[in-house]
Scaffold this motif. Structure first.
Motif, PDB file in Angstrom:
ATOM      1  N   GLY A 136       0.778  -1.218   0.000  1.00 53.23           N
ATOM      2  CA  GLY A 136       0.000   0.000   0.000  1.00 53.23           C
ATOM      3  C   GLY A 136       0.815   1.277   0.000  1.00 53.23           C
ATOM      4  O   GLY A 136       1.864   1.374   0.610  1.00 53.23           O
ATOM      5  N   ILE A 195       0.627   5.162   1.157  1.00 52.49           N
ATOM      6  CA  ILE A 195      -0.065   5.927   2.189  1.00 52.49           C
ATOM      7  C   ILE A 195      -0.626   7.203   1.575  1.00 52.49           C
ATOM      8  O   ILE A 195       0.087   7.968   0.941  1.00 52.49           O
ATOM      9  N   TRP A 200      -4.446   4.161   3.950  1.00 53.68           N
ATOM     10  CA  TRP A 200      -3.819   3.560   2.779  1.00 53.68           C
ATOM     11  C   TRP A 200      -4.618   3.912   1.541  1.00 53.68           C
ATOM     12  O   TRP A 200      -5.827   4.145   1.615  1.00 53.68           O
ATOM     13  N   PHE A 240       7.033   2.569   3.351  1.00 46.36           N
ATOM     14  CA  PHE A 240       5.620   2.196   3.448  1.00 46.36           C
ATOM     15  C   PHE A 240       5.473   0.679   3.563  1.00 46.36           C
ATOM     16  O   PHE A 240       4.585   0.180   4.257  1.00 46.36           O
ATOM     17  N   ALA A 292       3.267  -1.231   6.247  1.00 48.55           N
ATOM     18  CA  ALA A 292       2.215  -2.171   5.851  1.00 48.55           C
ATOM     19  C   ALA A 292       2.413  -3.513   6.552  1.00 48.55           C
ATOM     20  O   ALA A 292       1.457  -4.141   7.015  1.00 48.55           O
TER      21      ALA A 292
END
Ligand SMILES: [Zn+2]
Length: 99
Positions: A4, A6, A22, A88, A92
């Protein structure tokens, strides 16, 4: 699909929560302490590799939240530790978001 991206972050400093939205709309609330404990800097990684645990007080608070490139955050903490670049993908993983 890659992990994902953000879309938005909201820091709730008094509660010690960093809320992340997300791409796609789901949200996750990290505690500042869990983010501190998950610090991916070379020093903290070396400590974990040696079998240690990164200590994070429940009182620790984020003091710096900055983009680091287009897919990571640079997070700094009230204990003075500000060396972690949090991709990220790592966030995640911490959030249990699977690609
Ligand atoms: Zn660290």
């Amino acid at each position: 699909m890659s992990v994902g991206t953000i879309e938005a972050i909201e820091n709730r400093s008094r509660a010690g929560i960093l809320a992340v939205r997300w791409a796609g709309g789901s949200e996750h609330a990290f505690t500042h302490a869990e983010l501190r404990a998950a610090c991916p800097c070379s020093g903290c990684r070396a400590l974990r590799r040696a079998g240690g645990t990164v200590q994070a007080s429940a009182e620790v608070r984020l003091t710096v939240i900055e983009p680091a490139g287009s897919n990571a955050l640079n997070l700094g903490f009230s204990d003075g530790h500000a060396r972690g670049i949090y991709p990220f993908a790592l966030l995640a993983e911490l959030a249990g978001v699977h690609s």
